[in-house]
Design a protein around this motif. Structure first.
Motif, mmCIF file in Angstrom:
data_model
loop_
_atom_site.group_PDB
_atom_site.id
_atom_site.type_symbol
_atom_site.label_atom_id
_atom_site.label_comp_id
_atom_site.label_asym_id
_atom_site.label_seq_id
_atom_site.Cartn_x
_atom_site.Cartn_y
_atom_site.Cartn_z
ATOM 1 N N ALA A 147 0.871 -1.196 0.079
ATOM 2 C CA ALA A 147 0.185 -0.153 -0.059
ATOM 3 C C ALA A 147 0.893 1.312 -0.046
ATOM 4 O O ALA A 147 0.540 2.289 -0.523
ATOM 5 N N GLY A 148 2.055 1.428 0.795
ATOM 6 C CA GLY A 148 2.930 2.459 0.804
ATOM 7 C C GLY A 148 3.315 2.652 -0.697
ATOM 8 O O GLY A 148 3.758 3.719 -1.089
ATOM 9 N N ALA A 149 3.841 1.717 -1.470
ATOM 10 C CA ALA A 149 4.354 1.766 -2.991
ATOM 11 C C ALA A 149 3.309 2.435 -3.633
ATOM 12 O O ALA A 149 3.753 3.321 -4.436
ATOM 13 N N LEU A 150 2.087 1.970 -3.443
ATOM 14 C CA LEU A 150 1.112 2.375 -4.238
ATOM 15 C C LEU A 150 0.828 3.830 -3.954
ATOM 16 O O LEU A 150 0.436 4.689 -4.810
ATOM 17 N N ARG A 151 0.956 4.258 -2.840
ATOM 18 C CA ARG A 151 0.709 5.506 -2.197
ATOM 19 C C ARG A 151 1.751 6.561 -3.036
ATOM 20 O O ARG A 151 1.720 7.641 -3.527
ATOM 21 N N GLY A 152 3.136 6.003 -2.990
ATOM 22 C CA GLY A 152 4.139 6.581 -3.707
ATOM 23 C C GLY A 152 3.827 6.960 -5.209
ATOM 24 O O GLY A 152 4.165 7.973 -5.847
ATOM 25 N N LEU A 153 3.017 6.115 -5.893
ATOM 26 C CA LEU A 153 2.397 6.444 -7.136
ATOM 27 C C LEU A 153 1.134 7.381 -7.332
ATOM 28 O O LEU A 153 0.566 7.485 -8.177
ATOM 29 N N LYS A 154 0.797 7.904 -5.886
ATOM 30 C CA LYS A 154 -0.562 8.325 -5.949
ATOM 31 C C LYS A 154 -1.787 7.744 -6.166
ATOM 32 O O LYS A 154 -2.812 8.329 -6.647
ATOM 33 N N ASP A 155 -1.678 6.518 -6.005
ATOM 34 C CA ASP A 155 -2.760 5.511 -6.300
ATOM 35 C C ASP A 155 -3.165 5.041 -4.644
ATOM 36 O O ASP A 155 -2.816 4.324 -3.990
ATOM 37 N N THR A 156 -4.275 5.834 -4.376
ATOM 38 C CA THR A 156 -4.939 5.728 -3.050
ATOM 39 C C THR A 156 -6.435 4.997 -3.012
ATOM 40 O O THR A 156 -6.736 4.407 -2.112
ATOM 41 N N ARG A 157 -7.203 5.303 -4.059
ATOM 42 C CA ARG A 157 -8.610 5.053 -4.136
ATOM 43 C C ARG A 157 -8.504 3.414 -4.395
ATOM 44 O O ARG A 157 -9.488 2.782 -3.640
ATOM 45 N N GLY A 158 -7.733 2.747 -5.084
ATOM 46 C CA GLY A 158 -7.860 1.459 -5.451
ATOM 47 C C GLY A 158 -7.434 0.664 -4.039
ATOM 48 O O GLY A 158 -8.175 -0.058 -3.554
ATOM 49 N N PRO A 159 -6.324 0.922 -3.379
ATOM 50 C CA PRO A 159 -6.063 0.406 -2.056
ATOM 51 C C PRO A 159 -7.027 0.664 -0.929
ATOM 52 O O PRO A 159 -7.158 -0.230 -0.326
ATOM 53 N N MET A 160 -7.655 1.842 -1.017
ATOM 54 C CA MET A 160 -8.941 1.886 -0.151
ATOM 55 C C MET A 160 -9.980 0.796 -0.338
ATOM 56 O O MET A 160 -10.403 0.211 0.541
#
Length: 463
Positions: A389-402
């Motif tokens: 999830a941290g790696a995805l946040r680094g890509l500004k991808d937050t809605r999918g992980p939510m």
């Protein structure tokens, strides 16, 4: 508007991140993560010191402290999720070689922290009314209210500390966040000793004093540090139009995800309350064990997030993938190691929490030992999902992980745990198995999502 850097080329001089091997990326992430891990443990120290001070007042005060801290740290976790966007955007600006833009995001992060503090304080002050409505004893409600009445003052500096910690991690200077966290816990302890005659209200003020000390320490460091003068954090006009919107757009899904995960664990603890006292004690031992070990995953997640964001800002897609996978693999090693300790040393660990001479200690140990075996798997899954999830946040991808988190924690984890615990009468084993299953689903889904997103990184995600 600056031109986008070429893929594989650094934003400024020096070798591109892609030139580093997977092992080198892992070592770089570990170097950044270690002080963050220590800092996270120091932040847990705020809760530990408050509990110790409450214990000197009495058992009823300790109960008020448990309730009050549950509300405070739930609000803090949600704020932490939202403010993590500060680290992402500062790191991406760093990758593009734009210190003014990085400073603007840091300033807007502090403003966002202040804005988030207002509803959080309102929840803390109003919490006693909720406790009264659900039938808590009036005396306990009144005591908790006195504690939260002063503890609420801690939320403003605490939220601002979170924003500054993300900034310091993003510019790869996390050690000062760690030093100030330790300093703050020390201030909390000293002030708590002085204000102990005030009872629970004095403990709340001590926590607030500790958080204020952390904030002031960080601000003094940022003001005096020569290498950080390039950012001009204390200058006006650094922030640009749209930066607050960037932080909120990326941050609110993570606030929801962090809050959902916190509620997931809180409800599990509530359900464990339907079992016997030895089972509840075993659950508490297991929970404290995994929370402490989880700080390894938190540090690795933060480090992976800011390093992925920086590489994305540089347009270095190869480095994005290597940093992400290096973080996940470090998580497997670190959390796998702690899991092995939990699995093999279950009874010994349980004995650290409870005196073996206590009458029902043996029964508690019998319940705790198998839980800690499940916790071994728990650690691997929980660490993987946090770092992915941290790696995805680094890509500004937050809605999918939510969305993944909401599905994994509730329809999968909570539902299966309740089914196994109560319908199939597996009790604590069933409840914890459901937790592990939910985290396993999240771990697999988030890891796959990072693999896919990092292979097909859109141009809009760079910088």
């Amino acid at each position: 508007m600056s031109a986008e850097p070429m893929i594989g080329a650094p934003a400024s001089g020096g070798l591109p991140h892609a030139s580093l091997s997977l092992v080198a990326q892992a070592l770089a992430s570990l170097k950044l993560a270690v002080p963050i891990i220590i800092g996270q443990l120091a932040l847990i120290g705020l809760n530990v010191v408050a509990t110790l001070l409450m214990g000197r007042i009495g058992t009823q005060a300790m109960a008020a402290g448990v309730l009050g801290n549950a509300f405070f740290f739930s609000m803090a976790v949600i704020a932490n999720g939202i403010l993590s966007s500060t680290g992402v955007m500062v790191a991406q600006a760093e990758g593009r070689g734009d210190p003014q833009r990085a400073a603007g995001y840091a300033q807007r992060g502090l403003l966002l922290a202040l804005l988030l503090s207002v509803p959080a304080c309102a929840v803390l002050i109003g919490a006693p009314y909720f406790l009264a409505a659900i039938g808590q004893a009036p005396a306990q409600v009144a005591l908790t209210g006195r504690y939260l009445g002063t503890l609420a003052f801690a939320m403003v500096p605490y939220a601002m500390v979170l924003a500054l910690r993300y900034f310091l991690a993003a510019v790869e200077r996390p050690m000062m966040g760690t030093v100030t966290a330790i300093f703050g816990v020390g201030v909390e302890f000293i002030v708590g000793q002085m204000l102990l005659p005030m009872g629970v209200a004095g403990v709340g003020l001590a926590v607030a004093a500790g958080c204020l000390a952390m904030l002031l320490g960080m601000l003094v460091y940022l003001r005096l540090s020569v290498p950080l003068q390039v950012y001009g954090l204390f200058q006006r006009g650094r922030a640009q139009a749209g930066q607050m919107g960037d932080l909120w757009r990326i941050g609110w899904p993570m606030g929801v995800a962090f809050g959902a995960e916190t509620l997931f664990f809180m409800l599990t603890t509530t359900l464990a309350g339907y079992f016997t006292l030895p089972e509840i004690a075993a659950h508490s031992i297991g929970y404290q064990s995994i929370i402490t070990a989880f700080m390894i995953a938190v540090g690795l997640s933060h480090a992976t997030m800011v390093r992925v964001a920086r590489a994305a800002g540089e347009g270095d897609i190869v480095a994005v993938r290597r940093i992400g996978w290096a973080g996940i693999m470090l998580g497997w090693l670190g959390m796998g190691g702690t899991g092995l300790v939990l699995a093999l040393g279950g009874r010994w660990i349980a004995a650290r929490f409870l005196d073996p001479a206590v009458g029902d200690a043996a029964t508690v140990f019998d319940f705790a030992a198998p839980l800690l075996v499940i916790a071994a798997l728990f650690q691997l899954f929980d660490g993987t999902q946090a770092i992915a999830a941290g790696a995805l946040r680094g890509l500004k991808d937050t809605r999918g992980p939510m969305v993944i988190g909401l599905i994994a924690y509730w329809p999968v984890g909570m539902a299966s745990g309740a089914l196994l615990a109560f319908t199939l009468d597996l009790r604590l084993i069933g409840l914890w198995s459901g937790l592990a299953l939910g985290l396993a689903v999240a771990a697999v889904a988030l890891t796959v999502r990072f693999h896919v997103r990092s292979r097909h990184l859109p141009a809009s995600a760079k910088g």
